[in-house]
Design a protein around this motif. Structure first.
Motif, PDB file in Angstrom:
ATOM      1  N   GLN A 180       0.964  -1.435  -0.132  1.00 23.12           N
ATOM      2  CA  GLN A 180      -0.044   0.165   0.017  1.00 23.12           C
ATOM      3  C   GLN A 180       0.870   1.374  -0.100  1.00 23.12           C
ATOM      4  O   GLN A 180       0.585   2.173  -0.550  1.00 23.12           O
ATOM      5  CB  GLN A 180      -0.954   0.213   1.206  1.00 23.12           C
ATOM      6  N   ARG A 181       1.830   1.375   0.898  1.00 22.35           N
ATOM      7  CA  ARG A 181       2.767   2.426   0.856  1.00 22.35           C
ATOM      8  C   ARG A 181       3.608   2.451  -0.470  1.00 22.35           C
ATOM      9  O   ARG A 181       3.823   3.851  -1.117  1.00 22.35           O
ATOM     10  CB  ARG A 181       3.853   2.282   1.963  1.00 22.35           C
ATOM     11  N   GLU A 182       4.041   1.342  -1.069  1.00 21.65           N
ATOM     12  CA  GLU A 182       4.459   1.655  -2.393  1.00 21.65           C
ATOM     13  C   GLU A 182       3.694   2.138  -3.460  1.00 21.65           C
ATOM     14  O   GLU A 182       4.127   2.791  -4.323  1.00 21.65           O
ATOM     15  CB  GLU A 182       4.922   0.111  -2.888  1.00 21.65           C
ATOM     16  N   PHE A 183       2.498   1.790  -3.535  1.00 21.31           N
ATOM     17  CA  PHE A 183       1.363   2.382  -4.523  1.00 21.31           C
ATOM     18  C   PHE A 183       1.288   3.669  -4.028  1.00 21.31           C
ATOM     19  O   PHE A 183       1.249   4.514  -5.326  1.00 21.31           O
ATOM     20  CB  PHE A 183      -0.038   1.444  -4.380  1.00 21.31           C
ATOM     21  N   VAL A 184       0.925   4.089  -2.813  1.00 21.61           N
ATOM     22  CA  VAL A 184       0.678   5.431  -2.825  1.00 21.61           C
ATOM     23  C   VAL A 184       2.087   6.477  -2.685  1.00 21.61           C
ATOM     24  O   VAL A 184       2.042   7.500  -3.569  1.00 21.61           O
ATOM     25  CB  VAL A 184       0.336   5.597  -1.180  1.00 21.61           C
ATOM     26  N   ASP A 185       3.119   5.859  -2.788  1.00 13.89           N
ATOM     27  CA  ASP A 185       4.292   6.796  -3.191  1.00 13.89           C
ATOM     28  C   ASP A 185       4.269   6.788  -4.856  1.00 13.89           C
ATOM     29  O   ASP A 185       4.693   7.985  -5.364  1.00 13.89           O
ATOM     30  CB  ASP A 185       5.822   5.801  -2.668  1.00 13.89           C
ATOM     31  N   ARG A 186       4.010   5.968  -5.363  1.00 12.04           N
ATOM     32  CA  ARG A 186       3.883   5.828  -6.928  1.00 12.04           C
ATOM     33  C   ARG A 186       2.807   6.874  -7.315  1.00 12.04           C
ATOM     34  O   ARG A 186       2.899   7.751  -8.328  1.00 12.04           O
ATOM     35  CB  ARG A 186       3.498   4.591  -7.489  1.00 12.04           C
ATOM     36  N   MET A 187       1.675   7.006  -6.683  1.00 12.10           N
ATOM     37  CA  MET A 187       0.703   8.016  -6.714  1.00 12.10           C
ATOM     38  C   MET A 187       1.284   9.520  -6.647  1.00 12.10           C
ATOM     39  O   MET A 187       1.103  10.421  -7.548  1.00 12.10           O
ATOM     40  CB  MET A 187      -0.368   7.966  -5.830  1.00 12.10           C
ATOM     41  N   ARG A 188       1.902   9.561  -5.517  1.00 11.21           N
ATOM     42  CA  ARG A 188       2.514  10.776  -5.201  1.00 11.21           C
ATOM     43  C   ARG A 188       3.435  11.390  -6.360  1.00 11.21           C
ATOM     44  O   ARG A 188       3.670  12.504  -6.442  1.00 11.21           O
ATOM     45  CB  ARG A 188       3.325  10.828  -3.895  1.00 11.21           C
ATOM     46  N   GLN A 189       4.205  10.400  -6.951  1.00 14.26           N
ATOM     47  CA  GLN A 189       5.267  10.804  -8.292  1.00 14.26           C
ATOM     48  C   GLN A 189       4.345  10.633  -9.520  1.00 14.26           C
ATOM     49  O   GLN A 189       5.155  10.990 -10.648  1.00 14.26           O
ATOM     50  CB  GLN A 189       6.152   9.835  -8.058  1.00 14.26           C
ATOM     51  N   ASN A 190       3.097  10.560  -9.574  1.00 17.05           N
ATOM     52  CA  ASN A 190       2.395  10.386 -10.805  1.00 17.05           C
ATOM     53  C   ASN A 190       2.994   9.102 -11.482  1.00 17.05           C
ATOM     54  O   ASN A 190       3.142   9.151 -12.854  1.00 17.05           O
ATOM     55  CB  ASN A 190       2.554  11.652 -11.607  1.00 17.05           C
TER      56      ASN A 190
END
Length: 186
Positions: free
Chosen positions: A127-137
């Motif tokens: 979940q953290r990895e996915f959200v980090d990807r969101m943050r970076q587009n």
């Protein structure tokens, strides 16, 4: 809200309470209390609520317990000009539910593509990895508003629900204005 009355509403708002519908009656309670009492959602379904809770918790610890999904659902049900949601603050065009639903759908689609499971079913590290990807587009095939913008809006909503209460102020060591005599306020 007519059943509550203006004074009751204002008193509740001072303490972070919002109007939730329980058995057809408007009741003032915090999103945390609404979650604890399992108040039914007005506009979201159970899956959407579960995904918002998982996203909120990943963005800001304690957002799930604070009632992020109930907060967003309740705020989606009020007139757009009264909404406290960050979608309004970011000047999104109403209805705001469209943004939240599309974001939830896109998060689940991206999560299935990346990890083979919907977001709420992922382990915390994924979940953290996915959200980090969101943050970076950096989520492939993202639909709707840019992923980084969705991240910013949802994170700000989670911060509001966790820290925008008397308990949140206390946790941060900030005196809450209701406890300070008027002559000692700024």
């Amino acid at each position: 809200m007519g059943d509550i009355g203006r004074r009751g509403f204002m008193r509740g708002a001072t303490f972070g309470a919002l109007a939730f519908s329980v058995g057809g009656v408007e009741v003032l309670m915090t999103p945390h209390e609404a979650r604890a009492r399992n108040v039914p959602f007005r506009l979201l379904d159970g899956h959407q609520g579960e995904t918002l809770e998982a996203l909120g918790e990943t963005l800001v610890p304690n957002a799930r317990e604070a009632g992020i999904a109930h907060y967003i659902d309740q705020q989606l049900s009020v007139p757009a000009q009264e909404s406290l949601l960050q979608a309004r603050i970011f000047n999104f065009r109403p209805p705001f539910a469209e943004f939240y639903r599309k974001t939830i759908m896109t998060v689940d689609d991206g999560s299935r593509k990346l990890f083979g499971k919907e977001f709420a079913q992922l382990e915390a590290k994924d979940q953290r990895e996915f959200v980090d990807r969101m943050r970076q587009n950096k989520v492939e095939d993202w639909k709707g508003r840019p992923a980084a913008l969705a991240y910013a809006v949802l994170r700000a909503d989670a911060v509001d629900v966790v820290y925008g209460t008397m308990e949140g102020y206390e946790a941060l060591g900030i005196p809450y204005m209701a406890h300070i005599a008027p002559e000692k306020r700024w």
